[in-house]
Write an enzyme that holds these catalytic residues in place. Sequence first.
Site, PDB file in Angstrom:
ATOM      1  N   ASN A 110      23.531  35.154  33.918  1.00  0.00           N
ATOM      2  CA  ASN A 110      24.157  35.905  32.835  1.00  0.00           C
ATOM      3  C   ASN A 110      24.984  34.938  32.000  1.00  0.00           C
ATOM      4  O   ASN A 110      25.436  33.908  32.489  1.00  0.00           O
ATOM      5  CB  ASN A 110      25.057  37.006  33.421  1.00  0.00           C
ATOM      6  CG  ASN A 110      25.719  37.845  32.335  1.00  0.00           C
ATOM      7  OD1 ASN A 110      25.048  38.331  31.425  1.00  0.00           O
ATOM      8  ND2 ASN A 110      27.027  38.013  32.414  1.00  0.00           N
ATOM      9  N   HIS A 112      28.435  34.820  29.565  1.00  0.00           N
ATOM     10  CA  HIS A 112      29.666  35.573  29.311  1.00  0.00           C
ATOM     11  C   HIS A 112      30.499  34.822  28.277  1.00  0.00           C
ATOM     12  O   HIS A 112      30.649  33.597  28.372  1.00  0.00           O
ATOM     13  CB  HIS A 112      30.447  35.738  30.617  1.00  0.00           C
ATOM     14  CG  HIS A 112      31.683  36.560  30.468  1.00  0.00           C
ATOM     15  ND1 HIS A 112      31.662  37.931  30.353  1.00  0.00           N
ATOM     16  CD2 HIS A 112      32.996  36.199  30.402  1.00  0.00           C
ATOM     17  CE1 HIS A 112      32.894  38.383  30.232  1.00  0.00           C
ATOM     18  NE2 HIS A 112      33.720  37.354  30.247  1.00  0.00           N
TER      19      HIS A 112
END
Length: 208
Positions: A110, A112
């Site tokens: 992911n 961020h």
Amino acid sequence: MAKPYRVAVFASGQGSNFQTLVDASKAGWLGADIVLLVCDKPQAPVVERARKAGVECFLFDPKAYGRREDYEQEITAELNKQQIDLIVLAGYMRLLTSVLVEPYAGRMINIHPSLLPAFPGKNAIGQAWEYGVKVTGATVHLVDGGMDTGAIVAQAAVEITEGDIIESVEEKIHAAERDLYPKVVSWFAHDLVHVEGRKVRILSKPEA
């Protein structure tokens, strides 16, 4: 001949990071094929980007399922069918359960918009802005089921200067994301990422 490294991108919105990955793949330096988009919002602009790029879409409405685990089982079945090597979360706005996280441990990342562990969760850019930090940035991390708690793979710093407004900080962070994410995916595709607990080492790419 080795099979191509196959990537699924999960996204819910505009799809700018998705487009960056597709462009890098088509340019030939990513070392991976973007073969699947998983999207929980069938009307999201990222879906049109995928269709224009010839990327297959798995679209679903979470409200049609009783539990998260129910639609994640269908997603996992599709990932298995597509022989996915790496899951890339790119603005996918849903928490994941162990149904997805466990089979892809170490193979799901992911991005961020902060320098984790600072400012996890929602509105990370706004959190950093309100706190008054002088340096923020973007972090790519492994997904472990927590809220932005996985081992950190790579980070890019972004300086906040006197002339900045929050919108200019957002654009600088998004530019850093678009630069960082394809690099990290290419490291995975070339088997350069070595994980030992919370420590992630990037091996040197062998000379051609």
